[in-house]
Enzyme design. Structure first.
Site, PDB file in Angstrom:
ATOM      1  N   ARG A 188      -8.306  -9.068   1.066  1.00  0.00           N
ATOM      2  CA  ARG A 188      -8.849  -7.743   1.404  1.00  0.00           C
ATOM      3  C   ARG A 188     -10.053  -7.820   2.338  1.00  0.00           C
ATOM      4  NH1 ARG A 188      -4.619  -4.546   0.352  1.00  0.00           N
ATOM      5  NH2 ARG A 188      -4.009  -4.586  -1.836  1.00  0.00           N
ATOM      6  N   THR A 220       3.930 -14.457   1.160  1.00  0.00           N
ATOM      7  CA  THR A 220       4.612 -13.338   0.520  1.00  0.00           C
ATOM      8  C   THR A 220       5.612 -13.949  -0.447  1.00  0.00           C
ATOM      9  OG1 THR A 220       4.412 -11.950   2.496  1.00  0.00           O
ATOM     10  CG2 THR A 220       6.040 -11.294   0.848  1.00  0.00           C
ATOM     11  N   ARG A 240     -12.168   5.778   2.742  1.00  0.00           N
ATOM     12  CA  ARG A 240     -12.581   6.962   3.513  1.00  0.00           C
ATOM     13  C   ARG A 240     -13.016   8.062   2.544  1.00  0.00           C
ATOM     14  NH1 ARG A 240      -7.705   5.407   5.418  1.00  0.00           N
ATOM     15  NH2 ARG A 240      -6.672   7.208   4.457  1.00  0.00           N
ATOM     16  N   GLU A 256       5.454  -5.075  -5.272  1.00  0.00           N
ATOM     17  CA  GLU A 256       6.389  -4.376  -4.402  1.00  0.00           C
ATOM     18  C   GLU A 256       7.833  -4.717  -4.766  1.00  0.00           C
ATOM     19  OE1 GLU A 256       5.686  -4.492  -0.229  1.00  0.00           O
ATOM     20  OE2 GLU A 256       3.521  -4.857  -0.433  1.00  0.00           O
ATOM     21  N   GLU A 298      -6.965  -1.230  -6.379  1.00  0.00           N
ATOM     22  CA  GLU A 298      -6.979   0.063  -7.074  1.00  0.00           C
ATOM     23  C   GLU A 298      -7.412  -0.092  -8.534  1.00  0.00           C
ATOM     24  OE1 GLU A 298      -3.207   2.426  -5.862  1.00  0.00           O
ATOM     25  OE2 GLU A 298      -2.795   0.303  -5.506  1.00  0.00           O
ATOM     26  N   HIS A 307      -0.616   5.154  -4.064  1.00  0.00           N
ATOM     27  CA  HIS A 307      -1.355   4.028  -3.490  1.00  0.00           C
ATOM     28  C   HIS A 307      -2.094   4.447  -2.223  1.00  0.00           C
ATOM     29  CE1 HIS A 307      -2.312  -0.026  -2.183  1.00  0.00           C
ATOM     30  NE2 HIS A 307      -1.656   0.171  -1.047  1.00  0.00           N
ATOM     31  N   THR A 334       3.046  -1.306  -1.716  1.00  0.00           N
ATOM     32  CA  THR A 334       2.533  -1.349  -3.081  1.00  0.00           C
ATOM     33  C   THR A 334       3.058  -0.194  -3.907  1.00  0.00           C
ATOM     34  OG1 THR A 334       0.511  -2.338  -2.234  1.00  0.00           O
ATOM     35  CG2 THR A 334       0.433  -1.453  -4.465  1.00  0.00           C
ATOM     36  N   TYR A 366       4.570   1.165   3.346  1.00  0.00           N
ATOM     37  CA  TYR A 366       3.382   1.744   2.699  1.00  0.00           C
ATOM     38  C   TYR A 366       3.839   3.077   2.099  1.00  0.00           C
ATOM     39  CZ  TYR A 366      -1.692   3.106   2.844  1.00  0.00           C
ATOM     40  OH  TYR A 366      -2.990   3.466   2.574  1.00  0.00           O
ATOM     41  N   ASP A 420       6.876  -4.796   6.213  1.00  0.00           N
ATOM     42  CA  ASP A 420       6.324  -4.246   4.972  1.00  0.00           C
ATOM     43  C   ASP A 420       5.904  -2.799   5.201  1.00  0.00           C
ATOM     44  OD1 ASP A 420       5.745  -4.653   2.251  1.00  0.00           O
ATOM     45  OD2 ASP A 420       3.626  -4.809   2.698  1.00  0.00           O
ATOM     46  N   LYS A 471      -2.654 -10.819   5.596  1.00  0.00           N
ATOM     47  CA  LYS A 471      -1.377 -10.676   4.887  1.00  0.00           C
ATOM     48  C   LYS A 471      -0.412 -11.829   5.140  1.00  0.00           C
ATOM     49  CE  LYS A 471      -1.631  -6.231   3.392  1.00  0.00           C
ATOM     50  NZ  LYS A 471      -1.241  -5.739   2.060  1.00  0.00           N
ATOM     51  N   TYR A 525      -8.219  -5.272  10.708  1.00  0.00           N
ATOM     52  CA  TYR A 525      -7.064  -4.380  10.821  1.00  0.00           C
ATOM     53  C   TYR A 525      -7.217  -3.251  11.839  1.00  0.00           C
ATOM     54  CZ  TYR A 525      -8.716  -0.235   8.251  1.00  0.00           C
ATOM     55  OH  TYR A 525      -9.364   0.911   7.864  1.00  0.00           O
ATOM     56  N   ASP A 531       3.122  -9.086  -2.165  1.00  0.00           N
ATOM     57  CA  ASP A 531       2.510  -9.213  -0.840  1.00  0.00           C
ATOM     58  C   ASP A 531       1.032  -9.571  -1.031  1.00  0.00           C
ATOM     59  OD1 ASP A 531       2.318  -9.092   1.938  1.00  0.00           O
ATOM     60  OD2 ASP A 531       1.749  -6.976   1.915  1.00  0.00           O
ATOM     61  N   GLN A 587      -8.657  -8.629   5.771  1.00  0.00           N
ATOM     62  CA  GLN A 587      -7.922  -7.445   6.225  1.00  0.00           C
ATOM     63  C   GLN A 587      -8.872  -6.343   6.703  1.00  0.00           C
ATOM     64  OE1 GLN A 587      -5.475  -5.764   3.142  1.00  0.00           O
ATOM     65  NE2 GLN A 587      -4.697  -4.103   4.423  1.00  0.00           N
ATOM     66  N   GLU A 595      -0.076  -7.315  -4.290  1.00  0.00           N
ATOM     67  CA  GLU A 595       0.554  -6.005  -4.178  1.00  0.00           C
ATOM     68  C   GLU A 595       1.934  -6.098  -4.809  1.00  0.00           C
ATOM     69  OE1 GLU A 595      -1.644  -4.045  -0.290  1.00  0.00           O
ATOM     70  OE2 GLU A 595       0.431  -4.742  -0.074  1.00  0.00           O
TER      71      GLU A 595
END
Length: 404
Positions: free
Chosen positions: A229, A249, A133, A193, A352, A124, A338, A119, A117, A245, A236, A225, A232, A191
Site C-alpha cells: 500500500r 498474485t 479522499r 478476490e 479496510e 470496497h 477486492t 475493482y 484486475d 501490485k 499510482y 492480489d 502503491q 486483497e
C-alpha cells in the site's frame, strides 16, 4: 470405503470436480488432475485406460489444451469424468489412478497469458474513497458506476497457492517525508478476490458480448492480489497500480468449472445508473455468483466477504475488457477486484479492516495493522451446490518472507 466414494456433504464430491495439475512424489512429471474429496484422479491416465477421446486434452502438463477446446468439449469432458467417478462399473479401471491429496505436489494449473484486475465491489470502492479522499463529496470516482475499472497486471508473477511471498521493496513517500525513500514495504496487504480463467480465445477486433461469457470463460478460482500500500500510494498517480501490485498474485491450485456453479448464480445488485448497451445486463442471464469467502491470518478468521454483493459481474468485466477490440488468449486471467461486503466483518483487505492502520486487528498472534514477516494468509470459499450440497473452492495460501 470405495476409492471414489466420498463422505456425504464433502464440498469436493462428484458434483464439483475442479481441475488442477499435479506431480507424484519423486517425479517431475506434471499431469492434469481432478479433485475428488481428499484424493486426486490422474485424469489423463484414467482417460487412456478407458480409451476416452479426450485423453490428449487431459494428459499434458497444463490445463491449456482443455481450456482451448471450447465450451462443448468442456461439458462433454465433465460428463465423462462424472461418469468415471460415479458409475460402479468404472471402479476397477479408475481405482489405480486415484492418489491421496497429501501425497502429491500441486502446481500452477495453467499457463497464464495476460492478467487483468478489476475493482468491482462498491463497498470496497467506497471504503477506499473514504480512507483516501475523506473530504470528497462522493466516495466513488465519477466513472465508477458507468464502467468496470481495471488495470493490467503482470502474468509472470502469478503463483500457485502455497508459494511464499517475499516482502517487496520500492519507493514510498509519507506526508512527513521531504523526499521519497526506498526500502521494504511497511504496509503489505492482501486483497481477497475471485479470478476468472479464459479458455476459448477471441480474434483481435471482435468484442465479446455479455451473451458469450460462458463460451469463453472456463471457470474460476480464489485469488489473492498482494498489495504494497505504501508503494502503491506514491506511484499510482496518474497511471494506476504498478510495482505495488506486480510482485505476486496468488491463485488456487484448483479451477472450478462454471458448470459446477449453476446453483450459485444470483442476480447482481440493483444498478443505480443507466448502462451503455454493451454492459446492460438487464435482459441477460444473471452472472452474479453466491460465493462465501473466508480470510484467515495465521489461522484466525478475520473476515467473511460475500461475492454476491459485487456490483460488476464477470460477464460485464469480460465485455468491457474486449469492447475496444482487444483479443482474448487461452489462459487469460482476470480478477474481480477486492470482495467486500457492507458489514465490518465482511471486508476483503487489511486496508479496510484496520481503516488504513488506524484500528489494528487484535489477533492471537498479536496486533496487526498490515502484514508482518512470517504471517500466513489463507483464503477459502464455498458456494451452494445441487440438492443442498456445497461446492468447495480450492484454498489460496501464502506466507510472507522478509525482503531479500
Amino acid at each position: 470405503m470405495p476409492p471414489f466414494d466420498v463422505p456425504e456433504g464433502d464440498p469436493f464430491g462428484p458434483h464439483n470436480l475442479p481441475y488442477g495439475v499435479f506431480s507424484r512424489s519423486g517425479s517431475d512429471t506434471r499431469t492434469v488432475g481432478v479433485r475428488l474429496g481428499d484424493q486426486v484422479l490422474d485424469a489423463g491416465a484414467a482417460a487412456r485406460a478407458l480409451a476416452s477421446p479426450y485423453a490428449s486434452l487431459l494428459s499434458g502438463p497444463t490445463l491449456n489444451p482443455l481450456l482451448a477446446a471450447g465450451r462443448t468439449t468442456w461439458s462433454d469432458v465433465r460428463r465423462a469424468l462424472t461418469a468415471w467417478v460415479t458409475v460402479p462399473s468404472h471402479q476397477e479401471a479408475i481405482a489405480p489412478f486415484l492418489h491421496p491429496l497429501s501425497s502429491v505436489t500441486l502446481h500452477l494449473p495453467f499457463e497464464v497469458a495476460d492478467y487483468v484486475d478489476f475493482y468491482a465491489s462498491e463497498n470496497h470502492a467506497r471504503n477506499v474513497g473514504r480512507i483516501f479522499r475523506p473530504d470528497a463529496a462522493d466516495s466513488l470516482t465519477p466513472n465508477w458506476k458507468h464502467l468496470p475499472i481495471g488495470y493490467h497486471g503482470r502474468s509472470g508473477t502469478v503463483v500457485v497457492s502455497g508459494t511464499d511471498v517475499v516482502r517487496p521493496a520500492g519507493q514510498r513517500r509519507s506526508p512527513s517525508d521531504a523526499v521519497p525513500v526506498f526500502g521494504p514495504s511497511a504496509r503489505l496487504d492482501i486483497e481477497a478476490e475471485v479470478g476468472f480463467v479464459v479458455g476459448a480465445p477471441s480474434p483481435m477486433g471482435s468484442p465479446v458480448p455479455l451473451s458469450a461469457f460462458r463460451d469463453h470463460v472456463f471457470g474460476l478460482c480464489l485469488l489473492n492480489d498482494w498489495s504494497a500500500r505504501d508503494v502503491q500510494a506514491w506511484e499510482y498517480v496518474p497511471l494506476g497500480p504498478f510495482l505495488g501490485k506486480s510482485f505476486a498474485t496468488s491463485v488456487s491450485a484448483w479451477i472450478t468449472p462454471l458448470d459446477a456453479l449453476d446453483e450459485a448464480r444470483v442476480t447482481p445488485p440493483e444498478r443505480t445508473h443507466p448502462l451503455l448497451p454493451y454492459l446492460d445486463d438487464a435482459t441477460e442471464e444473471p452472472y452474479g455468483y453466491d460465493l462465501r469467502i473466508s480470510v484467515a491470518v495465521n489461522g484466525h478468521v478475520v473476515s467473511e466477504p460475500p461475492f454476491s454483493t459485487m456490483y460488476w459481474t464477470a460477464a460485464q468485466q469480460l465485455a468491457h475488457l474486449t469492447v475496444n477490440g482487444a483479443s482474448l488468449r487461452t489462459g487469460d486471467l482476470y480478477g474481480s477486484g477486492t470482495v467486500s461486503g457492507p458489514a465490518p466483518d465482511q471486508l476483503g483487505s487489511l486496508l479496510e479492516l484496520t481503516w488504513n492502520g488506524r484500528d489494528p486487528l487484535d489477533l492471537p498472534t498479536g496486533k496487526r495493522a498490515f502484514l508482518e514477516d512470517g504471517d500466513e494468509v489463507t483464503l477459502t470459499a464455498w458456494a451452494p451446490g445441487p440438492h443442498g450440497t456445497r461446492v468447495g473452492l480450492g484454498e489460496v495460501s501464502g506466507t510472507v518472507l522478509p525482503a531479500g
